[in-house]
Design a protein around this motif. Structure first.
Motif, short mmCIF file in Angstrom:
data_model
loop_
_atom_site.label_atom_id
_atom_site.label_comp_id
_atom_site.label_asym_id
_atom_site.label_seq_id
_atom_site.Cartn_x
_atom_site.Cartn_y
_atom_site.Cartn_z
N PRO A 42 -35.74 -80.48 -8.00
CA PRO A 42 -36.49 -79.62 -7.08
C PRO A 42 -36.96 -78.35 -7.77
N SER A 43 -37.88 -77.66 -7.13
CA SER A 43 -38.41 -76.42 -7.70
C SER A 43 -37.45 -75.25 -7.53
N THR A 44 -36.35 -75.44 -6.80
CA THR A 44 -35.39 -74.36 -6.61
C THR A 44 -34.59 -74.08 -7.88
N HIS A 45 -34.59 -75.00 -8.82
CA HIS A 45 -33.86 -74.85 -10.06
C HIS A 45 -34.79 -75.18 -11.23
N SER A 46 -34.36 -74.79 -12.41
CA SER A 46 -35.13 -75.14 -13.60
C SER A 46 -35.21 -76.65 -13.73
N LEU A 47 -36.37 -77.14 -14.15
CA LEU A 47 -36.61 -78.58 -14.18
C LEU A 47 -35.86 -79.21 -15.35
N PRO A 48 -35.15 -80.32 -15.11
CA PRO A 48 -34.50 -81.04 -16.21
C PRO A 48 -35.55 -81.68 -17.11
N VAL A 49 -35.24 -81.73 -18.39
CA VAL A 49 -36.17 -82.22 -19.40
C VAL A 49 -35.63 -83.52 -19.99
N ILE A 50 -36.47 -84.54 -20.04
CA ILE A 50 -36.13 -85.82 -20.68
C ILE A 50 -36.58 -85.74 -22.13
N LYS A 51 -35.63 -85.83 -23.04
CA LYS A 51 -35.94 -85.69 -24.46
C LYS A 51 -35.47 -86.91 -25.23
N CYS A 52 -36.29 -87.39 -26.12
CA CYS A 52 -35.93 -88.53 -26.96
C CYS A 52 -35.07 -88.04 -28.12
N VAL A 53 -33.83 -88.52 -28.17
CA VAL A 53 -32.90 -88.15 -29.24
C VAL A 53 -33.01 -89.12 -30.40
N ALA A 54 -33.04 -90.41 -30.10
CA ALA A 54 -33.17 -91.45 -31.13
C ALA A 54 -33.90 -92.62 -30.51
N GLY A 55 -34.66 -93.32 -31.31
CA GLY A 55 -35.44 -94.41 -30.78
C GLY A 55 -35.60 -95.55 -31.76
N VAL A 56 -36.08 -96.65 -31.23
CA VAL A 56 -36.40 -97.81 -32.05
C VAL A 56 -37.82 -97.62 -32.57
N ASP A 57 -37.94 -97.64 -33.88
CA ASP A 57 -39.23 -97.33 -34.51
C ASP A 57 -39.72 -95.93 -34.12
N GLY A 58 -38.75 -95.05 -33.93
CA GLY A 58 -39.10 -93.66 -33.63
C GLY A 58 -39.49 -93.40 -32.20
N GLU A 59 -39.25 -94.32 -31.28
CA GLU A 59 -39.64 -94.13 -29.88
C GLU A 59 -38.55 -94.64 -28.95
N ALA A 60 -38.44 -93.96 -27.80
CA ALA A 60 -37.57 -94.42 -26.71
C ALA A 60 -38.45 -94.83 -25.53
N GLU A 61 -37.96 -95.77 -24.76
CA GLU A 61 -38.74 -96.28 -23.64
C GLU A 61 -37.92 -96.13 -22.36
N VAL A 62 -38.50 -95.46 -21.37
CA VAL A 62 -37.82 -95.23 -20.10
C VAL A 62 -38.74 -95.63 -18.96
N GLU A 63 -38.10 -96.06 -17.87
CA GLU A 63 -38.84 -96.41 -16.66
C GLU A 63 -38.46 -95.44 -15.55
N LEU A 64 -39.46 -94.91 -14.88
CA LEU A 64 -39.27 -94.00 -13.75
C LEU A 64 -39.71 -94.72 -12.48
N LYS A 65 -38.89 -94.63 -11.45
CA LYS A 65 -39.17 -95.34 -10.21
C LYS A 65 -39.03 -94.40 -9.02
N SER A 66 -39.96 -94.50 -8.09
CA SER A 66 -39.90 -93.67 -6.88
C SER A 66 -38.71 -94.06 -6.02
N CYS A 67 -38.18 -93.10 -5.29
CA CYS A 67 -37.06 -93.35 -4.39
C CYS A 67 -37.32 -92.64 -3.07
N ASN A 68 -36.82 -93.25 -2.01
CA ASN A 68 -36.98 -92.68 -0.67
C ASN A 68 -35.62 -92.68 0.00
N ASN A 69 -34.92 -91.57 -0.12
CA ASN A 69 -33.57 -91.47 0.43
C ASN A 69 -33.47 -90.54 1.63
#
Length: 818
Positions: free
Chosen positions: A222-249
């Motif tokens: 949320p905007s009430t706090h500083s936004l968390p950052v997704i950072k690639c630490v190590a990857g295959v061939d120099g890249e990481a792959e992530v999937e983001l999915k919407s949620c309705n809770n």
């Protein structure tokens, strides 16, 4: 010389009154712009008028209490409304504090034209947009280290994401999912809620290092706090792959029942969203948005990425290397980042790494001893507790206000302090802390490699310092972390001596507070406790759900408080001496703790006085066992109770537990456990029932009674639940707004037929009647203000933020952060 003398004589020659007036007018017209500018900018002295906070202004305007600006009552595009939800006691406390808080008055000329247009646009958008008056509704509950400030000129365009989405890094995308590849040392920030699945490589998020697995993690940003950052630490061939999915809770829908939840999630699609939603339906929106900079936010909020100090990161890495022997105490001044450091360290230790360099895998979880009753992490305010956690958590405290039924952790034991500060009753606080330490030692018998993280409050002076040094000496710690490089010396020296005596290394880290926040500490506490009462943990789901139904529209649980089969052993009031005749007024409409008691000794002075009255030391009559039904139509009952001997009965026959001259002695932590909180809806004298609203799982109360334990309701000196009083009003306003939007869309589509107009008019009248009834409740006053000046002032103050200040000790400027 002669010529000049002639000119002077000619200038002094008499002229007509009309000519003189025209000359003066012409001269004034030529000189006014320059002189006005000089007077306004340079020569005008500063105003001597004392600066007041928004809360102080509201307290003066409305003698019945501060006002909470709500949505507009007649038309959401033309009117403003204000809701006051303050009791007389709360108003007196707020008025006193408002005289101490000072904040600069906003300057109407400090905003440029574009900001004014944006503010006005947001205000016209409807009740979903929150005015500053709504933000300041609980300003009186904030401590002296916070004050509202107009920061429109200080909002800057901050970079949030280094990753730029395009064909090269978008793996696949649809209306709900977005799979992206992130190169090493690149990062991406999102606003909203989403499920994160790491498919390839290693990423870091809020202190945790996430490896590829089948598990997805729920992230709240949320905007009430500083936004968390997704950072690639190590990857295959120099890249990481992530999937983001919407949620309705359902958490986002809490904005319909509280203005504090408005405008904290993602709004319209950002530039990055439009790229990833190409080919989707026009009105497609995800529950998250990718932001490159803070300027990409459609609502122009004060967004910041959360980057840890290098010393913080190095300290977390060093502490995590202690593995199962880690026992760390995190302490420091107020607003120094203790909770943030503890949360990130917790996630870092719980990182589900497949295997480390030395082969260690954390399978025993982490014990989290939260000793901060004012801002607890996994429980509502007023409690200290020991939690056993097995997975990292990504989000602020109001996204995980309880762990009931959670697969990722549980509360081992909790004690109700009843206040936001331990200084209200230091002895009870110390006793509760000792019992939680014993519970941790018992936990080690089952999980011998379970680390311990202790989050200590900002109470580091006087008795607070004594308790902190005592913990250092008796906890068997491996480390002490102090969150301030600026001292003060009179705090750091005793802690250092205690650490040296216990042979425990002490690490001093720089404080890393957020300078400006959009919610004060009191407002965040209100959001957390409101989230607590609207949260549920379905057994079939791994993540919690929230309901936006006002508590007044939910079915309460009926509990017998007198008779042959009563469900509670008694009612206690902490912090005050209450006449038994006033006990109903004290608990009705208040939040109480539901505490299970497994021995009459938990009542300390109460049980001993009862024994003296009865002349017997037999405690068997205190134990209760009976059938319990949690259905709201059947009251909770228990058999064989003699609680009449444990206190006095009020005129309503309420069992009031007290000791001495009328003050309640706190329950003994060794023989009591707080199950959670409940809201006393009403006291039904005719049926002798208490009507309660509580998110506590019914089986926990049933099991406690079936095992012969007693249930005691404890009222502490916490804030009154003003948010619960105004929920129905805000829900009614939201229902009217939704229907008006539906009618507007039907008109655009050409469905506005003559026979529908009568139905629409009737429905609108019913909705407005609901608003009228919801606004006519005790302790709440709706004040309408249609003036243009009020609307402009609200729009101007909408950009105001809370400015945090912390002092190392009273009267010291060594730790002031502006």
């Amino acid at each position: 010389m002669v010529k000049r003398k002639a000119e002077k004589q000619q200038a002094a020659a008499p002229m007509s009154a009309v000519a003189a007036r025209k000359a003066r007018q012409q001269q004034a017209q030529n000189q006014t712009p320059k002189n006005d500018a000089d007077v306004e900018i340079v020569t005008e002295p500063p105003s001597k008028k004392p600066r007041r906070s928004v809360e102080a202004i509201e307290a003066k305007d409305n003698t019945s209490g501060p006002e909470t600006r709500g949505p507009r009552t007649r038309s959401s595009k033309k009117q403003d409304a204000a809701v006051s939800t303050e009791t007389a006691k709360g108003h007196q406390r707020r008025t006193t504090r408002s005289k101490k808080l000072e904040s600069p008055q906003p300057d109407p000329q400090s905003q440029d034209e574009s900001e004014k247009e944006e503010s006005n646009k947001h205000q016209v958008d409807g009740p979903e947009d929150m005015t500053e008056d709504e933000v300041a509704s609980v300003a009186g509950e904030a401590d002296g280290y916070e004050s509202p400030a107009d920061t429109s000129t200080e909002i800057q365009n901050f970079p949030l994401s280094k990753v730029r989405l395009g064909k090269s890094n978008i793996v696949y995308t649809d209306e709900s999912n977005l799979c992206v590849s992130i190169k090493e040392k690149m990062n991406m920030a999102l606003l909203g809620q989403y499920d994160l699945w790491v498919k390839r490589g290693v990423i870091s998020l809020m202190g945790a290092k996430l490896h590829p697995s089948k598990k997805s993690y729920r992230v709240y940003a949320p905007s009430t706090h500083s936004l968390p950052v997704i950072k690639c630490v190590a990857g295959v061939d120099g890249e990481a792959e992530v999937e983001l999915k919407s949620c309705n809770n359902g958490l986002a829908r809490l904005r319909d029942i509280s203005p504090l939840y408005q405008k904290i999630w993602n709004g319209q699609n950002s530039a990055a969203d439009k790229v990833t939603l190409k080919g989707a339906a026009k009105d497609s929106r995800r529950s998250y948005s990718v932001l490159y900079t803070s300027a990409d936010d459609p609502l122009k909020r004060h967004l910041r990425p959360l980057h840890l100090d290098k010393k913080w990161s190095a300290s977390m890495k060093a502490l995590s290397q202690r593995q199962g022997s880690l026992r760390v105490l995190v302490c420091g001044p107020k607003a120094s980042g203790k909770s943030t450091f503890s949360r990130y360290l917790l996630n870092h230790v719980l990182s589900p790494a497949p295997e480390t360099e030395n082969g260690y895998i954390n399978t025993d979880g982490v014990a989290f001893l939260d000793l901060d009753p004012g801002q607890p992490e996994f429980a509502p305010m007023g409690q200290v507790y020991l939690a056993h956690l097995k997975a990292p958590f990504f989000g602020p405290p109001f996204t995980h206000p309880s762990l009931d039924g959670s697969r990722d952790g549980q509360i081992v034991r909790a004690h109700y302090i009843g206040a936001t500060s331990p200084k209200e009753d230091p002895d009870h606080y110390a006793t509760a802390t000792m019992d939680l330490l014993e519970q941790y030692r018992s936990l080690l018998a089952r999980y011998p490699q379970c680390p311990l993280i202790v989050n200590y409050p900002g109470w580091i002076f006087g008795q607070g310092l004594e308790v902190a040094t005592w913990l250092v000496g008796c906890l068997g710690l491996s480390d002490v972390v102090y969150m301030s490089e600026k001292g003060p010396y009179e705090v750091v020296e005793p802690l250092s001596l205690a650490a040296n005596k216990a042979r425990v290394p002490m690490t001093i880290l720089p404080s890393q507070p957020t300078e400006f926040v959009s919610r004060s500490s009191a407002q965040l506490r209100s959001m957390q406790i409101q989230s607590y009462f609207h949260q549920s943990h379905p057994a079939a789901l791994g993540n919690p759900l929230w309901s936006d139904t006002p508590l007044s529209r939910t079915r309460p649980i009926a509990v017998k408080y007198a008779g042959e089969k009563q469900g509670i052993a008694g009612i206690m009031v902490m912090g005050s001496q209450i006449n038994p005749e006033m006990i109903r007024e004290v608990i009705e409409g208040a939040i109480v703790a539901v505490v299970e008691v497994n021995s009459p000794d938990a009542l300390w002075g109460v049980s001993s006085s009862a024994q003296r009255q009865s002349g017997s030391d037999d405690h068997d009559d205190f134990e209760e066992d009976g059938d319990v039904e949690m259905d709201s139509d059947q009251p909770i009952e228990q058999t064989a109770s003699s609680t009449e001997d444990l206190g006095v009965r009020s005129p309503e026959n309420l069992p009031y537990l007290f000791a001495g001259s009328g003050s309640c002695t706190p329950l003994d932590p060794k023989t009591s456990n707080c199950l959670g909180l409940a809201l006393v809806r009403s006291v039904n004298v005719g049926s002798q029932n208490l009507e309660l609203s509580t998110p506590i799982i019914s089986s926990r109360i049933s099991d406690a009674l079936e095992q012969g334990r007693s249930i005691v309701l404890v009222r502490g000196p916490l804030d009154n639940p003003n948010w619960a009083i105004s929920e129905e009003y805000h829900a009614a306003r939201a229902a009217e707004r939704r229907y008006q939007q539906l009618v507007s869309r039907s008109k655009k589509n050409g469905d506005d037929q003559a026979e529908n107009q009568a139905t629409q008019k009737h429905t609108l009248s019913l909705l407005r009647e609901r608003i009228r009834r919801a606004s006519n409740v005790p302790w709440m006053t709706v004040v309408e203000d249609h003036s243009r000046q009020q609307r402009e002032a609200a729009a101007r103050r909408e950009k105001s933020l809370w400015k945090l200040r912390k002092k190392a000790y009273p009267g010291s400027e060594s730790e002031t952060d502006w």
